[in-house]
Design an enzyme around this catalytic site. Structure first.
Site, PDB file in Angstrom:
ATOM      1  CE  LYS A  28      86.584  24.086 -19.266  1.00  0.00           C
ATOM      2  NZ  LYS A  28      85.111  24.036 -19.116  1.00  0.00           N
ATOM      3  CB  SER A  60      84.108  26.952 -21.207  1.00  0.00           C
ATOM      4  OG  SER A  60      83.816  25.950 -20.247  1.00  0.00           O
ATOM      5  CB  SER A  65      81.258  24.153 -20.697  1.00  0.00           C
ATOM      6  OG  SER A  65      80.908  25.507 -20.608  1.00  0.00           O
TER       7      SER A  65
END
Lengths: 60, 464
Positions: free
Chosen positions: B80, B155, B179
């Site tokens: 990420k 996310s 997330s």
């Protein structure tokens, strides 16, 4: 808090009101505050006493 | 899909160990796949293909000398874009940080490198780990391969999409209110938010330090266990890193659940905001667990809204504290959804923030008490199908509860596991939540359930 009071507070915080949808943000604020009863604890003093946790070793 | 990229991470590891494939071969297969699909799905924001091949060649050379570092040696992964990578852009997908290039690696990525993993690149995330999906952000939002009109979850959206499309076999994500688990569920893959403090947060761009967790995402729980084993452990450079000794996850996986006590949080599953299909999928999962030997009990946790409000109050307060200076001068550069959510944190009084932290302790204690007689809790991983991208509201978490928030608030480990396909053709998932530091137990239950439900192991139609 009225929308006008909210706008005043926003300016005091230093935020540009032009950057935001004030009606939406104000409505969200009122909704959030209406939920704050849920933050009540059975023994607030005892719980808050543990805060904030600062470990002096963490800065060494 | 090439055969190689369709394998699980653990299968790839076995093939590498047996010398049947090379890391270069495996890495190149994934690069080819990313090059053919990323324009459609926007999962990668900073590919690092040259570096990946260099790392793969080094891994092959080392293994050729008989020095295999472990099961991740030569395995390509991605991160990420909130994990710092030395010399490689780490922007958290925000214009506020579009030129940011860290000088050192995040601890979790450093540990994966030490285990021999190969970096394919950085993955899209919703802006500053809180916003999106946005049309006005720094990068295009990752697209759900199961239905491009629907949200991929956030996310860690790029990770969910890249795994579902077989662009990568494993990734690191982060989870402050869901997330890791939400994109894992919406994209039909697996993920685990570990116990708070088990994986170092050093070098993970913060959203809310009190609630942030770093953790693995993959296509199976076994693969998540292999990644978690590599990144877990005390980091003296992270003030919230725990020193507890945690049993290895991957070695404790078995196919049965004899002796396991599963607590069904019926009130969460029957919340008005939860779809009938999501509840039925959870109850069907419980039946499978029972057939594997688990004992099912009904348990009650505090109201889901208590967890939601506690999580949101802490998260938004801390997020504004981090970004407030930028928001006073550069808010116009931030996408509308992210701007609205983080700005709300400016209006939370210090008193209410402290009350939320105190409430967290009470909720965590209540959760621990319920779990004193239970091994794992089970409840839905999402309220229902992923929403359409154009229907997502900035303050949805004030209208419907965050069913992933309890595990962040309580700090307990929680895995997201696929649990079938909905009538709309979207993946569904369950959460398996364990006691503090019982991450291995959570993954054991997740793995046994996955093994007993092979029909749920599906790729999106557009891929297969």
């Amino acid at each position: 808090m009225t929308e006008q009071e909210f706008l005043t507070l926003m300016r005091q915080i230093g935020l540009d009101t032009q950057d935001h949808d004030i009606e939406e943000l104000h409505a969200a604020y009122l909704r959030l505050v209406s939920l704050f009863d849920r933050l009540d604890t059975k023994s607030p003093r005892a719980e808050a006493k543990a805060l904030p946790v600062f470990d002096p070793r963490s800065v060494l | 899909m090439t055969e190689l990229t369709g394998y699980s991470l653990s299968r790839m590891s076995s093939l590498l160990a047996a010398g049947e494939i090379s890391s270069v071969e495996l890495t190149q297969a994934h690069i080819d796949r990313i090059e053919s699909l990323n324009e459609t799905y926007n999962a990668f924001v900073h590919p690092t293909f040259e570096l990946a091949l260099e790392m793969a060649r080094a891994a092959d050379a080392e293994m050729a000398l008989g020095r295999r570092r472990g099961p991740l040696h030569g395995i390509p992964v991605a991160l990420k874009d909130a994990f710092d990578t030395k010399g490689i852009a780490t922007t958290v997908c925000s214009r506020l940080y579009s030129d940011r290039v860290p000088e050192r690696d995040a601890e979790a990525w450093w540990r994966l490198q030490a285990a021999g993993a190969v970096l394919l690149g950085k993955l899209e995330c919703t802006e500053l780990c809180l916003g999106g999906p946005s049309e006005d952000g720094l990068v295009p939002h990752a697209t759900n391969p199961w239905d491009t009109e629907r949200y991929a979850g956030g996310s860690s959206s790029g990770a969910g999409v890249a795994l579902a499309t077989r662009m990568i076999p494993g990734a690191l994500g982060s989870d402050t209110g869901g997330s890791i688990r939400i994109p894992a569920t919406f994209c039909g893959v697996a993920g685990i938010k570990p116990t708070y403090g088990l994986v170092s947060l050093r070098g993970l761009f913060p959203l809310s330090g009190s609630l942030d967790h770093a953790g693995p995402m993959a296509r199976t729980s076994r693969d998540c266990a292999m990644l978690l084993d590599a990144i877990a452990g005390h980091d003296p450079g992270d003030p919230v890193s725990v020193t507890a000794s945690v049993p290895t996850s991957a070695e404790s996986l078995v196919d049965d659940l004899q002796g396991i006590r599963v607590g069904y949080v019926r009130a969460f599953a029957e919340d008005a905001a939860v779809s009938t299909e999501a509840r039925q999928a959870t109850e069907a999962a419980l039946q499978v667990m029972q057939s594997l030997g688990a004992e099912i009990r009904e348990v009650a946790l505090p109201d889901i809204w208590d967890f939601t409000v506690c999580n949101s109050t802490i998260m938004m307060s801390e997020a504004f504290a981090i970004h407030g200076a930028d928001f006073r001068t550069r808010a116009g550069e931030v996408s509308a959804l992210t701007r609205a959510r983080i700005t709300l944190g400016a209006f939370i009084r210090a008193e209410d923030y402290v009350r939320a932290q105190a409430k967290r302790r009470e909720l965590a204690r209540a959760t621990a008490e319920v779990m004193s007689n239970i091994d794992v809790l089970v409840y839905p991983a999402a309220l229902g199908d992923p929403p359409r991208v154009d229907e997502i509201k900035p303050f949805y978490f004030l209208e419907t509860p965050l069913i992933t928030a309890p595990a962040n608030v309580a700090g307990v480990p929680a895995a997201s596991v696929r649990a079938g396909i909905s009538g709309a053709g979207m993946p569904m998932g369950i959460q398996i939540t364990g006691r503090l530091f019982a991450d291995a137990q959570v993954l054991r239950v997740a793995h046994a359930y996955e093994t007993a439900t092979p029909a749920f192991d599906r790729a999106p139609g557009c891929i297969s």
